[in-house]
Write a protein that holds these residues in place. Sequence first.
Motif, PDB file in Angstrom:
ATOM      1  N   LEU A 345       0.823  -1.210   0.000  1.00  0.00           N
ATOM      2  CA  LEU A 345       0.000   0.000   0.000  1.00  0.00           C
ATOM      3  C   LEU A 345       0.859   1.263   0.000  1.00  0.00           C
ATOM      4  O   LEU A 345       0.574   2.230  -0.721  1.00  0.00           O
ATOM      5  CB  LEU A 345      -0.920   0.001   1.219  1.00  0.00           C
ATOM      6  CG  LEU A 345      -2.102  -0.969   1.193  1.00  0.00           C
ATOM      7  CD1 LEU A 345      -2.828  -0.957   2.526  1.00  0.00           C
ATOM      8  CD2 LEU A 345      -3.061  -0.619   0.063  1.00  0.00           C
ATOM      9  N   LEU A 346       1.926   1.250   0.802  1.00  0.00           N
ATOM     10  CA  LEU A 346       2.772   2.444   0.908  1.00  0.00           C
ATOM     11  C   LEU A 346       3.537   2.709  -0.390  1.00  0.00           C
ATOM     12  O   LEU A 346       3.766   3.873  -0.754  1.00  0.00           O
ATOM     13  CB  LEU A 346       3.763   2.277   2.065  1.00  0.00           C
ATOM     14  CG  LEU A 346       3.151   2.326   3.471  1.00  0.00           C
ATOM     15  CD1 LEU A 346       4.185   1.975   4.526  1.00  0.00           C
ATOM     16  CD2 LEU A 346       2.561   3.709   3.749  1.00  0.00           C
ATOM     17  N   LYS A 347       3.921   1.655  -1.104  1.00  0.00           N
ATOM     18  CA  LYS A 347       4.665   1.838  -2.349  1.00  0.00           C
ATOM     19  C   LYS A 347       3.751   2.136  -3.535  1.00  0.00           C
ATOM     20  O   LYS A 347       4.236   2.565  -4.587  1.00  0.00           O
ATOM     21  CB  LYS A 347       5.491   0.581  -2.651  1.00  0.00           C
ATOM     22  CG  LYS A 347       6.708   0.434  -1.750  1.00  0.00           C
ATOM     23  CD  LYS A 347       7.653  -0.639  -2.292  1.00  0.00           C
ATOM     24  CE  LYS A 347       8.960  -0.643  -1.543  1.00  0.00           C
ATOM     25  NZ  LYS A 347       9.949  -1.571  -2.122  1.00  0.00           N
ATOM     26  N   GLY A 348       2.449   1.847  -3.384  1.00  0.00           N
ATOM     27  CA  GLY A 348       1.517   2.067  -4.482  1.00  0.00           C
ATOM     28  C   GLY A 348       0.672   3.304  -4.282  1.00  0.00           C
ATOM     29  O   GLY A 348       0.920   4.133  -3.406  1.00  0.00           O
ATOM     30  N   ARG A 349      -0.352   3.416  -5.100  1.00  0.00           N
ATOM     31  CA  ARG A 349      -1.318   4.514  -5.010  1.00  0.00           C
ATOM     32  C   ARG A 349      -2.706   3.892  -4.985  1.00  0.00           C
ATOM     33  O   ARG A 349      -3.360   3.766  -6.022  1.00  0.00           O
ATOM     34  CB  ARG A 349      -1.153   5.483  -6.184  1.00  0.00           C
ATOM     35  CG  ARG A 349       0.239   6.097  -6.276  1.00  0.00           C
ATOM     36  CD  ARG A 349       0.349   7.084  -7.411  1.00  0.00           C
ATOM     37  NE  ARG A 349      -0.497   8.252  -7.186  1.00  0.00           N
ATOM     38  CZ  ARG A 349      -0.592   9.275  -8.040  1.00  0.00           C
ATOM     39  NH1 ARG A 349       0.087   9.248  -9.172  1.00  0.00           N
ATOM     40  NH2 ARG A 349      -1.383  10.293  -7.773  1.00  0.00           N
ATOM     41  N   PRO A 350      -3.160   3.474  -3.803  1.00  0.00           N
ATOM     42  CA  PRO A 350      -4.432   2.734  -3.718  1.00  0.00           C
ATOM     43  C   PRO A 350      -5.608   3.555  -4.225  1.00  0.00           C
ATOM     44  O   PRO A 350      -5.704   4.764  -3.956  1.00  0.00           O
ATOM     45  CB  PRO A 350      -4.572   2.438  -2.219  1.00  0.00           C
ATOM     46  CG  PRO A 350      -3.201   2.603  -1.658  1.00  0.00           C
ATOM     47  CD  PRO A 350      -2.523   3.634  -2.497  1.00  0.00           C
ATOM     48  N   ARG A 351      -6.489   2.889  -4.954  1.00  0.00           N
ATOM     49  CA  ARG A 351      -7.718   3.540  -5.387  1.00  0.00           C
ATOM     50  C   ARG A 351      -8.887   2.932  -4.608  1.00  0.00           C
ATOM     51  O   ARG A 351      -8.900   1.740  -4.320  1.00  0.00           O
ATOM     52  CB  ARG A 351      -7.923   3.409  -6.891  1.00  0.00           C
ATOM     53  CG  ARG A 351      -8.003   1.997  -7.435  1.00  0.00           C
ATOM     54  CD  ARG A 351      -8.083   2.037  -8.957  1.00  0.00           C
ATOM     55  NE  ARG A 351      -8.487   0.792  -9.552  1.00  0.00           N
ATOM     56  CZ  ARG A 351      -7.641  -0.116 -10.032  1.00  0.00           C
ATOM     57  NH1 ARG A 351      -6.335   0.114  -9.968  1.00  0.00           N
ATOM     58  NH2 ARG A 351      -8.082  -1.228 -10.575  1.00  0.00           N
ATOM     59  N   MET A 352      -9.850   3.746  -4.294  1.00  0.00           N
ATOM     60  CA  MET A 352     -10.937   3.332  -3.410  1.00  0.00           C
ATOM     61  C   MET A 352     -12.097   2.739  -4.191  1.00  0.00           C
ATOM     62  O   MET A 352     -13.235   3.193  -4.100  1.00  0.00           O
ATOM     63  CB  MET A 352     -11.396   4.526  -2.571  1.00  0.00           C
ATOM     64  CG  MET A 352     -10.380   4.981  -1.539  1.00  0.00           C
ATOM     65  SD  MET A 352      -9.937   3.665  -0.369  1.00  0.00           S
ATOM     66  CE  MET A 352     -11.493   3.445   0.452  1.00  0.00           C
ATOM     67  N   ASP A 353     -11.801   1.698  -4.959  1.00  0.00           N
ATOM     68  CA  ASP A 353     -12.871   0.948  -5.597  1.00  0.00           C
ATOM     69  C   ASP A 353     -13.558   0.070  -4.557  1.00  0.00           C
ATOM     70  O   ASP A 353     -13.060  -0.124  -3.441  1.00  0.00           O
ATOM     71  CB  ASP A 353     -12.319   0.105  -6.744  1.00  0.00           C
ATOM     72  CG  ASP A 353     -11.912   0.964  -7.936  1.00  0.00           C
ATOM     73  OD1 ASP A 353     -12.636   1.920  -8.233  1.00  0.00           O
ATOM     74  OD2 ASP A 353     -10.868   0.672  -8.545  1.00  0.00           O
ATOM     75  N   LEU A 354     -14.696  -0.511  -4.929  1.00  0.00           N
ATOM     76  CA  LEU A 354     -15.483  -1.293  -3.976  1.00  0.00           C
ATOM     77  C   LEU A 354     -14.682  -2.415  -3.316  1.00  0.00           C
ATOM     78  O   LEU A 354     -14.756  -2.589  -2.090  1.00  0.00           O
ATOM     79  CB  LEU A 354     -16.719  -1.868  -4.679  1.00  0.00           C
ATOM     80  CG  LEU A 354     -17.946  -0.957  -4.746  1.00  0.00           C
ATOM     81  CD1 LEU A 354     -19.058  -1.639  -5.534  1.00  0.00           C
ATOM     82  CD2 LEU A 354     -18.422  -0.611  -3.354  1.00  0.00           C
ATOM     83  N   PRO A 355     -13.910  -3.214  -4.062  1.00  0.00           N
ATOM     84  CA  PRO A 355     -13.159  -4.262  -3.374  1.00  0.00           C
ATOM     85  C   PRO A 355     -12.233  -3.727  -2.296  1.00  0.00           C
ATOM     86  O   PRO A 355     -12.062  -4.347  -1.243  1.00  0.00           O
ATOM     87  CB  PRO A 355     -12.367  -4.930  -4.508  1.00  0.00           C
ATOM     88  CG  PRO A 355     -13.154  -4.635  -5.740  1.00  0.00           C
ATOM     89  CD  PRO A 355     -13.724  -3.272  -5.521  1.00  0.00           C
ATOM     90  N   MET A 356     -11.648  -2.533  -2.522  1.00  0.00           N
ATOM     91  CA  MET A 356     -10.709  -1.990  -1.555  1.00  0.00           C
ATOM     92  C   MET A 356     -11.401  -1.582  -0.266  1.00  0.00           C
ATOM     93  O   MET A 356     -10.810  -1.666   0.822  1.00  0.00           O
ATOM     94  CB  MET A 356      -9.966  -0.793  -2.165  1.00  0.00           C
ATOM     95  CG  MET A 356      -8.700  -0.433  -1.431  1.00  0.00           C
ATOM     96  SD  MET A 356      -7.500  -1.791  -1.506  1.00  0.00           S
ATOM     97  CE  MET A 356      -6.367  -1.291  -0.207  1.00  0.00           C
ATOM     98  N   LEU A 357     -12.657  -1.137  -0.346  1.00  0.00           N
ATOM     99  CA  LEU A 357     -13.404  -0.821   0.871  1.00  0.00           C
ATOM    100  C   LEU A 357     -13.473  -2.032   1.790  1.00  0.00           C
ATOM    101  O   LEU A 357     -13.236  -1.939   3.001  1.00  0.00           O
ATOM    102  CB  LEU A 357     -14.823  -0.363   0.512  1.00  0.00           C
ATOM    103  CG  LEU A 357     -15.051   1.100   0.154  1.00  0.00           C
ATOM    104  CD1 LEU A 357     -16.523   1.317  -0.179  1.00  0.00           C
ATOM    105  CD2 LEU A 357     -14.634   2.000   1.295  1.00  0.00           C
ATOM    106  N   PHE A 358     -13.782  -3.178   1.231  1.00  0.00           N
ATOM    107  CA  PHE A 358     -13.907  -4.378   2.050  1.00  0.00           C
ATOM    108  C   PHE A 358     -12.542  -4.884   2.505  1.00  0.00           C
ATOM    109  O   PHE A 358     -12.448  -5.538   3.550  1.00  0.00           O
ATOM    110  CB  PHE A 358     -14.675  -5.450   1.282  1.00  0.00           C
ATOM    111  CG  PHE A 358     -16.124  -5.114   1.098  1.00  0.00           C
ATOM    112  CD1 PHE A 358     -17.046  -5.393   2.087  1.00  0.00           C
ATOM    113  CD2 PHE A 358     -16.564  -4.473  -0.053  1.00  0.00           C
ATOM    114  CE1 PHE A 358     -18.386  -5.064   1.938  1.00  0.00           C
ATOM    115  CE2 PHE A 358     -17.906  -4.146  -0.223  1.00  0.00           C
ATOM    116  CZ  PHE A 358     -18.811  -4.433   0.784  1.00  0.00           C
ATOM    117  N   VAL A 359     -11.480  -4.604   1.760  1.00  0.00           N
ATOM    118  CA  VAL A 359     -10.135  -4.920   2.239  1.00  0.00           C
ATOM    119  C   VAL A 359      -9.838  -4.114   3.502  1.00  0.00           C
ATOM    120  O   VAL A 359      -9.313  -4.649   4.495  1.00  0.00           O
ATOM    121  CB  VAL A 359      -9.095  -4.638   1.141  1.00  0.00           C
ATOM    122  CG1 VAL A 359      -7.676  -4.724   1.706  1.00  0.00           C
ATOM    123  CG2 VAL A 359      -9.258  -5.630  -0.005  1.00  0.00           C
TER     124      VAL A 359
END
Length: 835
Positions: A345-359
């Motif tokens: 997560l720190l090395k990337g640029r997370p996007r807040m798509d639906l799957p990421m909410l549940f992560v």
Amino acid sequence: MSLDPTRQRQVQELASLWGAPPGWRSLSAVNHTVVGIRFMVTAFVFFLIGGVLAMLIRAQLAMPGNDFVGPEVYSQLFTMHGTVMMFLFAIPVIEGFAIYMLPKMLGARDLAFPRLSAFAYWCYLFGGIIVVGSLLVGMAPDTGWFMYTPLSSSAYTPGINADVWLIGVTFVEVSAVAAGVEFMATILKVRTAGMALNRMPILAWYLWVTAAMMVIGFPPLILGSILLEIERAFDWPFFDPTRGGDPLLWQHLFWLFGHPEVYIIFLPAAGIISTILPVMAGRPLVGYTWIVCSIVALGFISFGLWVHHMFTVGIPHLALGFFSAASLLVVLPTSVQFFAWLATLLKGRPRMDLPMLFVYGFFFTFVIGGLTGVMVAVVPFDWQVHDTHFVVAHFHYVLIGGQIFPALAAAYYWLPHFTGRTASRTVGVIVFWLILVGFTVTFLPMHLTGLLGMPRRVYTYAPDVGWTWLNLTSSIGGFIMAIGFALFILDVVLQIRTGRRTARNPWNAETLEWAMPLPPPTYNIGSLPWVKSRTPVHDDPQLEDDLQAGRGLLATPRNGWRETLVVSMLDGKPEQVLLLPGPTWVPLYTAIAAAVFFGGLLAKTYLLSLLGLAAVLVCALMWVWDGGLKRDPGPLDIGCGATAVPHPAAAMPPSLWGLVFLLAANGTLFASLVFGYLFLWVVAPNWPPPVFVPVDWASPLVTLTGLGLGFAGVLRAAQVNRQGRDLGRQAWLLLASLGGLIAAAGFTVVPAMLAPPVQDHAYAAVNAFAGAYMAVHAVLAVVFTGHAFARGRAGWLSAVRAVEVRAAVIWWSYTAGTGLVTLAVIHLLPRMAGS
């Protein structure tokens, strides 16, 4: 993309070849996509049933002195809620997901044993019907989903309530072991070309370790269930302390399964996180190798934690210290995965798509469950909160946080793959917040309820104990969470019916399941790729077009065969062409025969059970007879200038790997039996027994003669078969069969004439059970050699095509080894103890 006419005809032939039959004949389908979807849909139906039971429990506990249900019904509710969620949802939904997804991620067209996965589904369905159907007739299990003895013994539970659990759950466990064998063989051998172990998708590693844990972890509970059912039905005193048994033996056998099951549930969920999170972060997963090592370590450590659940039963303090330390040690491999996720997560640029909410929901809930897990791993604290609502809260934070939130993330991530359509973000966000808030409001107060002393499994409480508002809050939260799941169902239905078409690879993922049309065709992939990294879709953005156009392996169907590749285990080099079966009724017939067997046991109609068992054997012989080649084949062209032999002519085809893994499960059951025997010998009251097996050399001599004849005969049969001597092979197979019959008689007939009555003492009961176990295996050894003999007579065997002979050698090796151990335990241990 448009295909040329020749390729269009080939694709149509592939679709026809791999498709499921229409109408009611679709019940004969063995395609992994069909079976996987059936598994997941059925598991979700059972999840809804378990959720309704949970709402009834919360309705009863919402207020003090509530008479919504009485104590008898409440006992059935909490027993069935735990049973349904643990045995009919948590594990089967993993199995269904793996059955559906593994071939697609591995670049294969199906699993190693399609009929076995279909058989696993029917066993799961029929076993689940037995368990859930008991609710409708008021005979549901009512002694807790853990079935502790002596409460579950016939003296305290005289009806069939406990039998429903023992028989129905064992039926479901047969399904789980079958699925575990399927996954282990598939992941190791049935992959696309070039997919070495270090190039497999990380989820495949998670699922392989999970499958290995299922194969090793379920047999102890199967053994315990068999022993308890025998005690209830025939009064063999395995768990009766007045006759040399011990109720703690059940707890050991149960938790040898039960604690690894927590990680069987967690690991696939963690694999989902490790798959989705890098895609959402837009960068590769950090620490692939470290994560693989941590998964394997977690699998090993989890089997050393079973006494974690038995800190209050009075075990020695040294053992308490060891298992407490082991319970804390499990934090280390789990932490490796968490830090790898955070680094990604720190090395990337997370996007807040639906799957990421549940992560993120998974992170929030599972971390709390992990922290309370560290608390209950400390023995003095566990003594205080054992069997209180604190443990209920911890358990649900681990399981719902560890599985449900990743499962919802997986649903929103892979539903476009299933349906070819996209979900509504607005509805999905509402689903997330309803479930997260409802879950927190339900289970966070339970920690306080437990610390205030509320025990588990009580159906009511007094108004002056200070639990009222906490319980009411938990009940309100439970109904909020239920609304969230109902909205999720509605969202899925709307997506399937009205969702807009998804783009190809909508998440810009890098694994092979996104290199096929959406939704995927029945054959998965037009031709198989030759991969060179862990990110084949990223390496070649045109990969899907190339594979659909036939610019890969096994592009052209031939001979009406369903073909996929078998590769070398380490480097992924193509070795075999696996010829897979088409639709068949045999798995369903076999499961129906097994249902007759289990139903006869439940109804105490043992003649019916014997008929069902005979039908299972007949169906199994039909199953293994159907397949193979009657001519020695040469190497087949698989495309790209490579060749591979058909699997019937291979030295070690997947079927033999499956047999090895099945015997690993069998060996775990046998090891659990030896453990139980030694446990009773050392720990149980009323030992030594009043009467030992008398000194008798006839029985072991007869048995050793049979084992020696059988093992030597089958080894010699394999040797002369390699020399092409068909008559010699047949003669030695007959001798091996005779040895099996002699060994079976040695394990049963002679000892039965001399042994003390099995109802008198657990010593005699365990000896009789061990002898019967070995007699069954000796008889099955006769079946293996007899089957090889018949296949040879029919022309299916040669020096090259020798799968049946090698299978007989493997089975006889196991039978001879365990037979020697059994003879030593029965005849030598009492002499060594000075009897």
